[in-house]
Write a protein that holds these residues in place. Sequence first.
Motif, PDB file in Angstrom:
ATOM      1  N   ARG A   1      40.315  47.882  80.641  1.00 59.64           N
ATOM      2  CA  ARG A   1      40.116  47.358  82.001  1.00 59.64           C
ATOM      3  C   ARG A   1      41.123  46.249  82.295  1.00 59.64           C
ATOM      4  NH1 ARG A   1      33.564  47.310  80.961  1.00 59.64           N
ATOM      5  NH2 ARG A   1      33.258  49.543  81.231  1.00 59.64           N
ATOM      6  N   CYS A   2      42.366  46.504  81.917  1.00 60.71           N
ATOM      7  CA  CYS A   2      43.403  45.477  82.006  1.00 60.71           C
ATOM      8  C   CYS A   2      44.734  46.102  82.405  1.00 60.71           C
ATOM      9  CB  CYS A   2      43.513  44.717  80.688  1.00 60.71           C
ATOM     10  SG  CYS A   2      43.822  45.775  79.256  1.00 60.71           S
ATOM     11  N   LEU A   3      45.739  45.266  82.509  1.00 62.79           N
ATOM     12  CA  LEU A   3      47.040  45.639  83.073  1.00 62.79           C
ATOM     13  C   LEU A   3      48.165  45.467  82.064  1.00 62.79           C
ATOM     14  CD1 LEU A   3      49.006  46.215  85.479  1.00 62.79           C
ATOM     15  CD2 LEU A   3      48.771  43.792  86.076  1.00 62.79           C
ATOM     16  N   VAL A   4      48.996  46.508  81.955  1.00 61.55           N
ATOM     17  CA  VAL A   4      50.199  46.493  81.120  1.00 61.55           C
ATOM     18  C   VAL A   4      51.404  46.683  82.039  1.00 61.55           C
ATOM     19  CG1 VAL A   4      51.500  47.797  79.398  1.00 61.55           C
ATOM     20  CG2 VAL A   4      49.058  47.406  79.065  1.00 61.55           C
ATOM     21  N   GLY A   5      52.496  46.014  81.750  1.00 63.41           N
ATOM     22  CA  GLY A   5      53.699  46.231  82.548  1.00 63.41           C
ATOM     23  C   GLY A   5      54.943  45.739  81.840  1.00 63.41           C
ATOM     24  N   TRP A   6      56.048  46.457  82.029  1.00 65.46           N
ATOM     25  CA  TRP A   6      57.328  46.003  81.488  1.00 65.46           C
ATOM     26  C   TRP A   6      58.480  46.680  82.228  1.00 65.46           C
ATOM     27  CZ3 TRP A   6      54.427  49.606  78.678  1.00 65.46           C
ATOM     28  CH2 TRP A   6      55.046  50.829  78.418  1.00 65.46           C
ATOM     29  N   VAL A   7      59.616  46.019  82.189  1.00 65.00           N
ATOM     30  CA  VAL A   7      60.886  46.586  82.642  1.00 65.00           C
ATOM     31  C   VAL A   7      61.880  46.330  81.524  1.00 65.00           C
ATOM     32  CG1 VAL A   7      62.708  46.533  84.354  1.00 65.00           C
ATOM     33  CG2 VAL A   7      60.356  46.098  85.056  1.00 65.00           C
ATOM     34  N   ALA A   8      62.413  47.390  80.924  1.00 61.86           N
ATOM     35  CA  ALA A   8      63.283  47.267  79.757  1.00 61.86           C
ATOM     36  C   ALA A   8      64.747  47.152  80.174  1.00 61.86           C
ATOM     37  CB  ALA A   8      63.095  48.465  78.833  1.00 61.86           C
ATOM     38  N   VAL A   9      65.425  46.162  79.622  1.00 65.26           N
ATOM     39  CA  VAL A   9      66.854  45.960  79.877  1.00 65.26           C
ATOM     40  C   VAL A   9      67.525  45.528  78.581  1.00 65.26           C
ATOM     41  CG1 VAL A   9      66.485  45.285  82.286  1.00 65.26           C
ATOM     42  CG2 VAL A   9      66.604  43.528  80.511  1.00 65.26           C
ATOM     43  N   ARG A  10      68.822  45.733  78.504  1.00 60.25           N
ATOM     44  CA  ARG A  10      69.622  45.133  77.430  1.00 60.25           C
ATOM     45  C   ARG A  10      70.236  43.850  77.977  1.00 60.25           C
ATOM     46  NH1 ARG A  10      74.059  48.405  76.433  1.00 60.25           N
ATOM     47  NH2 ARG A  10      74.451  47.161  74.582  1.00 60.25           N
ATOM     48  N   PRO A  11      70.399  42.830  77.144  1.00 57.67           N
ATOM     49  CA  PRO A  11      70.958  41.563  77.639  1.00 57.67           C
ATOM     50  C   PRO A  11      72.313  41.734  78.320  1.00 57.67           C
ATOM     51  CG  PRO A  11      70.048  41.276  75.443  1.00 57.67           C
ATOM     52  CD  PRO A  11      70.003  42.748  75.728  1.00 57.67           C
ATOM     53  N   GLN A  12      73.083  42.765  77.909  1.00 58.87           N
ATOM     54  CA  GLN A  12      74.415  42.986  78.486  1.00 58.87           C
ATOM     55  C   GLN A  12      74.362  43.632  79.872  1.00 58.87           C
ATOM     56  OE1 GLN A  12      73.286  44.051  75.573  1.00 58.87           O
ATOM     57  NE2 GLN A  12      74.619  43.366  73.905  1.00 58.87           N
ATOM     58  N   GLU A  13      73.204  44.125  80.285  1.00 55.76           N
ATOM     59  CA  GLU A  13      73.095  44.828  81.557  1.00 55.76           C
ATOM     60  C   GLU A  13      72.865  43.841  82.699  1.00 55.76           C
ATOM     61  OE1 GLU A  13      71.278  49.105  80.057  1.00 55.76           O
ATOM     62  OE2 GLU A  13      69.880  47.466  80.468  1.00 55.76           O
ATOM     63  N   THR A  14      73.862  43.023  82.952  1.00 58.28           N
ATOM     64  CA  THR A  14      73.713  41.942  83.925  1.00 58.28           C
ATOM     65  C   THR A  14      73.472  42.464  85.344  1.00 58.28           C
ATOM     66  OG1 THR A  14      76.125  41.837  84.090  1.00 58.28           O
ATOM     67  CG2 THR A  14      75.058  40.304  82.563  1.00 58.28           C
ATOM     68  N   ALA A  15      74.123  43.563  85.698  1.00 62.47           N
ATOM     69  CA  ALA A  15      73.930  44.109  87.045  1.00 62.47           C
ATOM     70  C   ALA A  15      72.498  44.610  87.211  1.00 62.47           C
ATOM     71  CB  ALA A  15      74.924  45.233  87.301  1.00 62.47           C
ATOM     72  N   ARG A  16      71.958  45.247  86.192  1.00 65.95           N
ATOM     73  CA  ARG A  16      70.578  45.740  86.267  1.00 65.95           C
ATOM     74  C   ARG A  16      69.594  44.576  86.321  1.00 65.95           C
ATOM     75  NH1 ARG A  16      66.767  49.566  85.539  1.00 65.95           N
ATOM     76  NH2 ARG A  16      65.186  49.257  83.912  1.00 65.95           N
ATOM     77  N   ILE A  17      69.845  43.541  85.533  1.00 66.17           N
ATOM     78  CA  ILE A  17      68.969  42.373  85.537  1.00 66.17           C
ATOM     79  C   ILE A  17      68.966  41.716  86.918  1.00 66.17           C
ATOM     80  CG2 ILE A  17      68.665  40.041  84.604  1.00 66.17           C
ATOM     81  CD1 ILE A  17      69.709  41.152  81.913  1.00 66.17           C
ATOM     82  N   GLU A  18      70.149  41.600  87.507  1.00 65.83           N
ATOM     83  CA  GLU A  18      70.240  40.997  88.844  1.00 65.83           C
ATOM     84  C   GLU A  18      69.514  41.866  89.874  1.00 65.83           C
ATOM     85  OE1 GLU A  18      73.499  39.681  92.250  1.00 65.83           O
ATOM     86  OE2 GLU A  18      74.183  40.538  90.351  1.00 65.83           O
ATOM     87  N   ALA A  19      69.680  43.185  89.777  1.00 62.14           N
ATOM     88  CA  ALA A  19      69.021  44.079  90.728  1.00 62.14           C
ATOM     89  C   ALA A  19      67.507  43.953  90.642  1.00 62.14           C
ATOM     90  CB  ALA A  19      69.449  45.527  90.454  1.00 62.14           C
ATOM     91  N   LEU A  20      66.982  43.815  89.432  1.00 62.19           N
ATOM     92  CA  LEU A  20      65.536  43.748  89.238  1.00 62.19           C
ATOM     93  C   LEU A  20      64.949  42.408  89.645  1.00 62.19           C
ATOM     94  CD1 LEU A  20      65.431  45.521  85.775  1.00 62.19           C
ATOM     95  CD2 LEU A  20      64.392  46.389  87.876  1.00 62.19           C
TER      96      LEU A  20
END
Length: 404
Positions: free
Chosen positions: A240-259
């Motif tokens: 009865r709880c919530l799980v969540g994640w978004v996986a990135v590599r530290p080098q993926e700066t464009a993806r991190i910024e987009a997210l």
Amino acid sequence: MNGPFNIPLTAWLRWLLFGALGGFVALSALSALVLRDQIFQTFLDPGVPFQTYQRPPAPDYTQDEAWAARPDVRLPDEAGHPAVFFIHPTTYDGGSHWNAPYDRPQEAVEVSQIILPNYAAPFLVQDVELYAPRYRQASLYTFMNNREDSVLARELAQMDIQRAFTQFLREMDPEQPFFLVGVGQGGAIALDILARRVAPDPAVARRLAAAYIIESPTPLDLLAGPLSTIPVCTDPSEIRCLVGWVAVRPQETARIEALTQRSRALDVRGRLTAVEDRALLCVNPVLWTANEDYAPARLHRGAAAAEGLSLTDAPSPMTNQTGAQCQSGLLMIDQPRARALRRSGRLAEDRRVRSSNLFYMDIRANAEARLDTIRAVMADEARYAPALDAPVEVDVAPITPIDG
């Protein structure tokens, strides 16, 4: 007359012209590479305001064609099974539509051949049944900008899934638990379902094994608002709880910024607003905890590239592929050792979901543990009478004697 280094002038001029032309071509290629997502966006823009856009017909969720997966209708006296309500990620790039027709063959193939085998199948443990609605998904283009048209397109997709969830509750056994799972765009919509339909309704919330919001930002401020009755899962068997994640590599700066800077997610008022400056939820899918402990690759149960497999086929797990650690609301991962698990160089890759599942076996083991727990808890709860309502004060009625 000779040019530099005693080369005839005409030859020198020819080489100079070729050099300039080569430099221009190289510069153009570099510019196209740097701006390729922006160029890609121009081809995906429907070119008509959403308000005047002719929307595709809505799916009828009483019909099988509105579902990518749906159990057979059971007999009236047949016992129900646990279920997973699964919302698939974006599979339509854009161009002709703000929202893809729910019955487009191209999207149906990708969902059935790639998405369901990789992301829905891990939850099909024991006798769990799969409900996976088709819907008028918002195009990938709507996630690449913050136009109001894009927000309206995403809200239309949410409305479809609201109706699908209503039909799901009608068809499912009301005494059986369920998983709520969304990936990518589906994760954002699952968060909306959790906030509007599950958290406010105790009868539905008691049956929630867990909600998994995968590859979609989940702002923590929701936990003090519409999700105040749904805690974060901090233990592998908690329910009865919530799980969540978004996986990135530290080098993926464009993806991190987009997210973190250019995404939208549900806010406490039920609107899609900017994620910027909002703290995000991260539950480590190797440890199943919400802290910043590092999970080394030796604990990784296994990834899968399950494209083309049926939902009952068991993929070959690729174990010990990556370490994982929650940092600043994102799941920082190591580069997977197997090339089949690495991100491709597709256009707009920062906004896409992998065509493989990096945590397939981790999810499968976790779903089994939570299902065991909620079945035991619900069986125990069924032994007790429901809580009594608050006492009601009743005025004493006068007694009138009857002449006899």
